[in-house]
Design a protein around this motif. Structure first.
Motif, PDB file in Angstrom:
ATOM      1  N   LEU A 173     -14.671  11.926  32.148  1.00 26.76           N
ATOM      2  CA  LEU A 173     -13.850  11.909  33.358  1.00 26.76           C
ATOM      3  C   LEU A 173     -14.570  12.544  34.544  1.00 26.76           C
ATOM      4  N   ASP A 174     -15.265  13.639  34.285  1.00 27.48           N
ATOM      5  CA  ASP A 174     -15.977  14.325  35.355  1.00 27.48           C
ATOM      6  C   ASP A 174     -17.049  13.427  35.959  1.00 27.48           C
ATOM      7  N   GLU A 175     -17.775  12.704  35.124  1.00 29.85           N
ATOM      8  CA  GLU A 175     -18.829  11.815  35.616  1.00 29.85           C
ATOM      9  C   GLU A 175     -18.243  10.685  36.469  1.00 29.85           C
ATOM     10  N   GLU A 176     -17.122  10.107  36.005  1.00 29.68           N
ATOM     11  CA  GLU A 176     -16.513   9.008  36.759  1.00 29.68           C
ATOM     12  C   GLU A 176     -15.906   9.502  38.073  1.00 29.68           C
ATOM     13  N   LEU A 177     -15.276  10.659  38.066  1.00 37.43           N
ATOM     14  CA  LEU A 177     -14.661  11.181  39.293  1.00 37.43           C
ATOM     15  C   LEU A 177     -15.706  11.529  40.345  1.00 37.43           C
ATOM     16  N   LYS A 178     -16.889  11.978  39.909  1.00 42.52           N
ATOM     17  CA  LYS A 178     -17.935  12.292  40.874  1.00 42.52           C
ATOM     18  C   LYS A 178     -18.436  11.035  41.581  1.00 42.52           C
ATOM     19  N   ARG A 179     -18.329   9.874  40.924  1.00 40.40           N
ATOM     20  CA  ARG A 179     -18.744   8.632  41.565  1.00 40.40           C
ATOM     21  C   ARG A 179     -17.707   8.115  42.557  1.00 40.40           C
ATOM     22  N   LEU A 180     -16.482   8.615  42.457  1.00 40.83           N
ATOM     23  CA  LEU A 180     -15.403   8.167  43.340  1.00 40.83           C
ATOM     24  C   LEU A 180     -15.588   8.762  44.734  1.00 40.83           C
ATOM     25  N   LYS A 181     -15.767   7.899  45.715  1.00 46.96           N
ATOM     26  CA  LYS A 181     -15.972   8.367  47.082  1.00 46.96           C
ATOM     27  C   LYS A 181     -14.642   8.772  47.694  1.00 46.96           C
ATOM     28  N   VAL A 182     -14.671   9.808  48.507  1.00 48.69           N
ATOM     29  CA  VAL A 182     -13.472  10.290  49.182  1.00 48.69           C
ATOM     30  C   VAL A 182     -13.142   9.328  50.309  1.00 48.69           C
ATOM     31  N   PRO A 183     -11.950   8.716  50.289  1.00 46.89           N
ATOM     32  CA  PRO A 183     -11.608   7.778  51.379  1.00 46.89           C
ATOM     33  C   PRO A 183     -11.394   8.515  52.693  1.00 46.89           C
ATOM     34  N   ILE A 184     -11.873   7.931  53.743  1.00 47.59           N
ATOM     35  CA  ILE A 184     -11.691   8.499  55.090  1.00 47.59           C
ATOM     36  C   ILE A 184     -10.594   7.697  55.778  1.00 47.59           C
ATOM     37  N   PRO A 185      -9.444   8.277  56.006  1.00 49.03           N
ATOM     38  CA  PRO A 185      -8.337   7.499  56.587  1.00 49.03           C
ATOM     39  C   PRO A 185      -8.618   7.150  58.050  1.00 49.03           C
ATOM     40  N   PRO A 186      -8.287   5.932  58.414  1.00 51.06           N
ATOM     41  CA  PRO A 186      -8.481   5.580  59.832  1.00 51.06           C
ATOM     42  C   PRO A 186      -7.491   6.264  60.745  1.00 51.06           C
ATOM     43  N   SER A 187      -6.387   6.729  60.223  1.00 54.31           N
ATOM     44  CA  SER A 187      -5.387   7.419  61.047  1.00 54.31           C
ATOM     45  C   SER A 187      -4.692   8.448  60.183  1.00 54.31           C
ATOM     46  N   SER A 188      -3.872   9.264  60.852  1.00 53.12           N
ATOM     47  CA  SER A 188      -3.155  10.306  60.143  1.00 53.12           C
ATOM     48  C   SER A 188      -2.017   9.760  59.294  1.00 53.12           C
ATOM     49  N   GLU A 189      -1.733   8.453  59.407  1.00 52.86           N
ATOM     50  CA  GLU A 189      -0.657   7.874  58.623  1.00 52.86           C
ATOM     51  C   GLU A 189      -1.032   7.706  57.160  1.00 52.86           C
ATOM     52  N   PHE A 190      -2.323   7.672  56.872  1.00 50.96           N
ATOM     53  CA  PHE A 190      -2.763   7.459  55.494  1.00 50.96           C
ATOM     54  C   PHE A 190      -2.554   8.751  54.698  1.00 50.96           C
ATOM     55  N   THR A 191      -2.101   8.600  53.459  1.00 49.08           N
ATOM     56  CA  THR A 191      -1.885   9.724  52.542  1.00 49.08           C
ATOM     57  C   THR A 191      -2.500   9.394  51.186  1.00 49.08           C
ATOM     58  N   GLY A 192      -2.647  10.426  50.401  1.00 44.23           N
ATOM     59  CA  GLY A 192      -3.169  10.266  49.049  1.00 44.23           C
ATOM     60  C   GLY A 192      -2.114  10.608  48.022  1.00 44.23           C
ATOM     61  N   GLU A 193      -2.238  10.019  46.836  1.00 41.83           N
ATOM     62  CA  GLU A 193      -1.250  10.258  45.786  1.00 41.83           C
ATOM     63  C   GLU A 193      -1.949  10.271  44.426  1.00 41.83           C
ATOM     64  N   MET A 194      -1.633  11.282  43.626  1.00 42.22           N
ATOM     65  CA  MET A 194      -2.114  11.372  42.255  1.00 42.22           C
ATOM     66  C   MET A 194      -0.962  10.982  41.330  1.00 42.22           C
ATOM     67  N   ASP A 195      -1.010   9.770  40.816  1.00 44.15           N
ATOM     68  CA  ASP A 195       0.047   9.305  39.920  1.00 44.15           C
ATOM     69  C   ASP A 195      -0.351   9.654  38.486  1.00 44.15           C
ATOM     70  N   ILE A 196       0.332  10.645  37.923  1.00 48.03           N
ATOM     71  CA  ILE A 196      -0.007  11.095  36.568  1.00 48.03           C
ATOM     72  C   ILE A 196       1.066  10.710  35.556  1.00 48.03           C
ATOM     73  N   SER A 197       1.861   9.733  35.928  1.00 48.39           N
ATOM     74  CA  SER A 197       2.905   9.289  35.003  1.00 48.39           C
ATOM     75  C   SER A 197       2.321   8.615  33.759  1.00 48.39           C
TER      76      SER A 197
END
Length: 392
Positions: free
Chosen positions: A44-68
Motif C-alpha cells: 500500500l505504501d508503494e502504491e500511495l507514493k505513486r499517487l499524485k496529489v491533485p491540484i484543484p482548479p478552484s476552492s470548490e474541489f474537495t477530497g474524500e477518503m471512502d473507507i466503507s
C-alpha cells in the motif's frame, strides 16, 4: 486490529487490498478496499507514493477518503490513510472521511491526533559538555556511594558492639552456614587459580631472568610476590565475585519478596540476622582462604621450577626457607580482614538497596562485584604504600 462488523468478505486467490481513485463532480475520491493492515502496509505504501496529489482548479474541489470498503484496519493502515489525507491538505484539497464506523473513526482520529502533536526538540549537547556532565555524574555517584558505605559501616559497628554486650543475639547456625558457603566451598577454585598463577609467574620469571643468567632468582620473585600480593589479591577478587555477589543476590531476593520488611514488622533486626553473620563469616573465611592461596601459588611455582629449572621439591623448599620470612607472610595476611569487611559490607549494602524488580537485582549484583573488586585493589595499594613507607 479492527474488523468491520456484520460484513461478509469472500476470499479468493485474486483478492488483494488496495484502492482506486475517481472524480465525482467536484470531489476527488480515494476508495479504499480490502485489508489495510501491517502485512499489506509495504504494498500500500508503494502504491500511495505513486499517487499524485491533485491540484484543484478552484476552492470548490474537495477530497474524500471512502473507507466503507475496508474490511479490517490497524494502526499502520490508519497511518497510511492519514498521511495521504495530510498530503492532499498540503496541496490545497480539503479532505474528509466517509463510510467510517465508530471503531474505525476512533482509531483514525487517534492516529491523526498523534500525528499532529509536535515532537520534542532534542537538545544537542557539545562533546566537551557531555564529557563534563559525565565527570560530574560520576563524581556525584562516587560521593553518594562513599557516604552510603560509611554510614552502613557505622550501622554494622553499632550492631557489632550491641552483639558483644548481648551475646544471645548471635546466630551461630547462620554464621556456620555462611562460613561453609563463603569459605569451604570456595577453596577448590581459589586453590586452582592461585596454583596456576604461581606457575605462570614462575615460568615468566625464568624466561625473563634467563637473559641475565639469574633464572634461580625467579624463586625469590614468586615467593615474595605470592605471599605479599598475589595470594591476597586473587583470593579477594575471587571471593568478591563469588561470595559478594551471592550476598547481594540473597538479600536482594528477600528485599524483592518484602521479607526484610516482614522481619522488621516482627521485631527482627535484619542487621543481626542478615548482615552480621555474613560479615563475621567472611572475616574468618578470607584469611584462611588467603593462606591456602599462598600455599597453592608456592606449589604452582615449585612445579614450574622443577620443570624448567630442575629444582627438586626438597631443594625448592630449602630455597623458600632462605627467602621467606614471617614478615612477608604477615604483610599479606594483615590485609585479609580488611578486604573481608569491604566485600561483605558492599555485598550486603547493595542487597538492601534492591528494589522490586529482577532488573534492579541484576544491576545491584553487578555493582556489588565491581565496587568490591575496586575497593579491594585500592585497599591493597594503600597497604603496599604504607608498609613500604615503614620499611616492611
Amino acid at each position: 486490529m479492527l474488523k468491520r462488523d456484520n460484513q461478509f468478505v469472500l476470499h479468493t486467490e485474486t483478492e488483494a487490498p488496495g484502492f482506486r481513485v475517481e472524480l465525482r463532480g467536484t470531489t476527488f475520491r480515494l476508495v479504499a478496499t480490502g485489508a489495510w493492515t501491517i502485512s499489506e502496509a509495504a504494498v500500500l505504501d508503494e502504491e500511495l507514493k505513486r499517487l499524485k496529489v491533485p491540484i484543484p482548479p478552484s476552492s470548490e474541489f474537495t477530497g474524500e477518503m471512502d473507507i466503507s470498503g475496508i474490511a479490517e484496519i490497524d494502526t499502520s493502515g490508519a497511518w497510511l490513510l492519514q498521511r495521504t489525507a495530510a498530503a492532499w491538505q498540503r496541496g490545497g484539497l480539503k479532505t474528509r472521511y466517509a463510510g467510517a464506523t465508530g471503531s474505525f473513526r476512533i482509531l483514525i482520529e487517534e492516529v491523526h491526533r498523534r500525528a499532529q502533536s509536535e515532537l520534542p526538540e532534542i537538545e544537542e549537547v557539545p562533546p566537551l559538555q557531555q564529557f563534563v556532565d559525565t565527570l560530574k555524574s560520576s563524581a556525584s555517584s562516587i560521593w553518594r556511594d562513599t557516604v552510603a558505605l560509611t554510614a552502613f559501616l557505622g550501622e554494622v559497628t553499632v550492631a557489632a558492639v550491641r552483639l558483644v554486650r548481648q551475646p544471645w543475639r548471635f546466630r551461630p547456625i547462620s554464621f556456620i552456614h555462611h562460613l561453609d558457603h563463603a569459605g569451604l566451598r570456595a577453596l577448590p577454585i581459589i586453590f586452582l587459580i592461585c596454583f596456576l598463577i604461581g606457575a605462570v609467574v614462575m615460568q615468566q620469571g625464568v624466561v625473563q631472568l634467563s637473559y641475565f643468567g639469574a633464572e634461580v632468582m625467579a624463586v625469590n620473585m614468586v615467593a615474595i610476590l605470592s605471599l605479599r600480593e598475589v595470594g591476597i589479591l586473587l583470593t579477594s577478587i575471587m571471593v568478591a565475585g563469588r561470595s559478594g555477589s551471592a550476598f547481594t543476590a540473597e538479600i536482594g531476593s528477600m528485599k524483592m519478596r518484602e521479607e526484610v520488611d516482614a522481619m522488621r514488622t516482627l521485631g527482627i533486626d535484619p542487621m543481626d540476622t542478615l548482615v552480621l553473620p555474613r560479615v563475621a563469616a567472611l572475616i574468618v573465611a578470607l584469611p584462611l582462604l588467603t593462606f591456602m592461596g599462598d600455599i597453592a601459588a608456592l606449589i604452582g611455582g615449585g612445579v614450574m621450577a622443577w620443570v624448567m629449572l630442575g629444582l627438586d621439591p626438597p631443594l625448592y623448599v630449602d630455597k623458600l626457607q632462605e627467602i621467606v620470612t614471617f614478615r612477608h607472610f604477615m604483610v599479606g595476611m594483615v590485609k585479609a580482614p580488611f578486604a573481608a569487611v569491604i566485600i561483605a559490607l558492599v555485598g550486603c549494602l547493595e542487597g538492601l538497596r534492591v528494589e522490586g524488580s529482577a532488573e534492579s537485582l541484576g544491576i545491584h549484583v553487578t555493582s556489588a562485584v565491581v565496587k568490591a573488586i575496586f575497593l579491594v585493589i585500592c585497599i591493597d595499594g594503600i597497604f603496599a604504600m604504607f608498609l613500604a613507607g615503614i620499611g616492611q
